[in-house]
Design a protein around this motif. Structure first.
Motif, PDB file in Angstrom:
ATOM      1  N   UNK A  92       0.808  -1.223   0.000  1.00 28.54           N
ATOM      2  CA  UNK A  92       0.000   0.000   0.000  1.00 28.54           C
ATOM      3  C   UNK A  92       0.842   1.276   0.000  1.00 28.54           C
ATOM      4  N   UNK A  93       2.141   1.141   0.019  1.00 24.03           N
ATOM      5  CA  UNK A  93       3.056   2.290   0.114  1.00 24.03           C
ATOM      6  C   UNK A  93       2.687   3.377  -0.886  1.00 24.03           C
ATOM      7  N   UNK A  94       2.466   4.579  -0.382  1.00 17.78           N
ATOM      8  CA  UNK A  94       2.138   5.709  -1.240  1.00 17.78           C
ATOM      9  C   UNK A  94       0.673   5.803  -1.640  1.00 17.78           C
ATOM     10  N   UNK A  95      -0.155   4.898  -1.138  1.00 16.40           N
ATOM     11  CA  UNK A  95      -1.579   4.896  -1.504  1.00 16.40           C
ATOM     12  C   UNK A  95      -2.335   6.026  -0.826  1.00 16.40           C
ATOM     13  N   UNK A  96      -3.430   6.394  -1.441  1.00 15.50           N
ATOM     14  CA  UNK A  96      -4.376   7.348  -0.870  1.00 15.50           C
ATOM     15  C   UNK A  96      -5.727   6.648  -0.799  1.00 15.50           C
ATOM     16  N   UNK A  97      -6.284   6.592   0.400  1.00 11.10           N
ATOM     17  CA  UNK A  97      -7.638   6.065   0.575  1.00 11.10           C
ATOM     18  C   UNK A  97      -8.583   7.248   0.477  1.00 11.10           C
ATOM     19  N   UNK A  98      -9.466   7.185  -0.489  1.00  7.68           N
ATOM     20  CA  UNK A  98     -10.398   8.285  -0.672  1.00  7.68           C
ATOM     21  C   UNK A  98     -11.827   7.760  -0.700  1.00  7.68           C
ATOM     22  N   UNK A  99     -12.764   8.677  -0.622  1.00  6.62           N
ATOM     23  CA  UNK A  99     -14.187   8.348  -0.687  1.00  6.62           C
ATOM     24  C   UNK A  99     -14.680   8.622  -2.098  1.00  6.62           C
ATOM     25  N   UNK A 100     -15.431   7.676  -2.636  1.00 12.84           N
ATOM     26  CA  UNK A 100     -15.985   7.821  -3.976  1.00 12.84           C
ATOM     27  C   UNK A 100     -17.488   7.632  -3.919  1.00 12.84           C
ATOM     28  N   UNK A 101     -18.212   8.496  -4.622  1.00 15.53           N
ATOM     29  CA  UNK A 101     -19.666   8.361  -4.701  1.00 15.53           C
ATOM     30  C   UNK A 101     -20.083   8.537  -6.153  1.00 15.53           C
ATOM     31  N   UNK A 102     -20.603   7.457  -6.722  1.00 16.76           N
ATOM     32  CA  UNK A 102     -21.090   7.474  -8.096  1.00 16.76           C
ATOM     33  C   UNK A 102     -22.498   6.872  -8.099  1.00 16.76           C
ATOM     34  N   UNK A 103     -23.097   6.781  -9.263  1.00 12.14           N
ATOM     35  CA  UNK A 103     -24.409   6.138  -9.357  1.00 12.14           C
ATOM     36  C   UNK A 103     -24.342   4.661  -8.995  1.00 12.14           C
ATOM     37  N   UNK A 104     -23.189   4.037  -9.230  1.00 12.15           N
ATOM     38  CA  UNK A 104     -23.040   2.590  -9.019  1.00 12.15           C
ATOM     39  C   UNK A 104     -22.346   2.218  -7.712  1.00 12.15           C
ATOM     40  N   UNK A 105     -21.658   3.170  -7.081  1.00 13.83           N
ATOM     41  CA  UNK A 105     -20.821   2.805  -5.925  1.00 13.83           C
ATOM     42  C   UNK A 105     -20.712   3.970  -4.961  1.00 13.83           C
ATOM     43  N   UNK A 106     -20.705   3.637  -3.687  1.00 16.84           N
ATOM     44  CA  UNK A 106     -20.460   4.613  -2.638  1.00 16.84           C
ATOM     45  C   UNK A 106     -19.577   3.940  -1.604  1.00 16.84           C
ATOM     46  N   UNK A 107     -18.357   4.446  -1.416  1.00 16.12           N
ATOM     47  CA  UNK A 107     -17.473   3.851  -0.430  1.00 16.12           C
ATOM     48  C   UNK A 107     -16.022   4.216  -0.645  1.00 16.12           C
ATOM     49  N   UNK A 108     -15.147   3.407  -0.055  1.00 16.71           N
ATOM     50  CA  UNK A 108     -13.716   3.655  -0.133  1.00 16.71           C
ATOM     51  C   UNK A 108     -13.165   3.279  -1.501  1.00 16.71           C
ATOM     52  N   UNK A 109     -12.171   4.011  -1.914  1.00 23.83           N
ATOM     53  CA  UNK A 109     -11.439   3.731  -3.147  1.00 23.83           C
ATOM     54  C   UNK A 109      -9.954   3.942  -2.862  1.00 23.83           C
ATOM     55  N   UNK A 110      -9.142   2.945  -3.176  1.00 28.31           N
ATOM     56  CA  UNK A 110      -7.697   3.054  -2.999  1.00 28.31           C
ATOM     57  C   UNK A 110      -7.058   3.545  -4.291  1.00 28.31           C
ATOM     58  N   UNK A 111      -6.284   4.607  -4.208  1.00 25.23           N
ATOM     59  CA  UNK A 111      -5.420   5.032  -5.304  1.00 25.23           C
ATOM     60  C   UNK A 111      -4.038   4.529  -4.939  1.00 25.23           C
ATOM     61  N   UNK A 112      -3.622   3.437  -5.559  1.00 30.08           N
ATOM     62  CA  UNK A 112      -2.408   2.726  -5.167  1.00 30.08           C
ATOM     63  C   UNK A 112      -1.381   2.796  -6.297  1.00 30.08           C
TER      64      UNK A 112
END
Length: 143
Positions: A92-112
């Motif tokens: 996970x080094x350097x990852x950003x955990x962000x929140x994503x909200x779309x029509x299909x998904x609501x929750x955590x998203x990892x930018x890894x």
């Protein structure tokens, strides 16, 4: 290492150079709302990686009231305590955990930045072959 490492991250922009993983303020607020909904208002967020899933690795997010484990790094982002164990951190080094909200998904998203590809669900991924010097294959074969 037998001691828990405590790292307090209050300002993601200024800590970007030193933090090994970041959680956006929006993701921290989502986590705080989610733990309330789950009836765990004092829980911390544990994030990690496990072998498995259709792409080789799976992201793990869970709320726990347990104390940190001996290998955990303990971060604080926007008032949210986050545990990350050292074994998962190398994926996970350097990852950003962000929140994503779309029509299909609501929750955590990892930018890894170590991610080579992911499954359609976005929660499983493979690691760039040159990123870990073969460590990716070792975890992938463990169940």
């Amino acid at each position: 290492m037998s001691e828990v490492m405590h790292v307090v991250e209050q300002n993601p922009e200024s800590d970007r150079k030193t933090a090994r993983i970041l959680v956006t303020p929006e993701a921290a607020e989502f986590a705080k709302r989610k733990r309330e909904q789950l009836g765990k208002p004092d829980a911390v967020l544990r994030i990690g990686v496990k072998g498995g899933g259709c792409a080789g690795f799976a992201y793990v997010t869970e709320f726990t009231n347990d104390p940190p484990r001996s290998r955990d790094l303990v971060y604080e982002f926007s008032g949210l305590t986050v545990y990350v164990d050292n074994r998962s951190l190398k994926y996970l080094e350097g990852s950003v955990l962000r929140y994503e909200e779309t029509l299909m998904y609501q929750g955590f998203k990892f930018d890894n930045p170590l991610q080579e590809s992911s499954c359609g669900c976005g929660m499983t991924f493979s690691v760039k072959k040159d990123a870990l010097g073969g460590a990716g294959k070792q975890l992938r074969t463990q169940g």
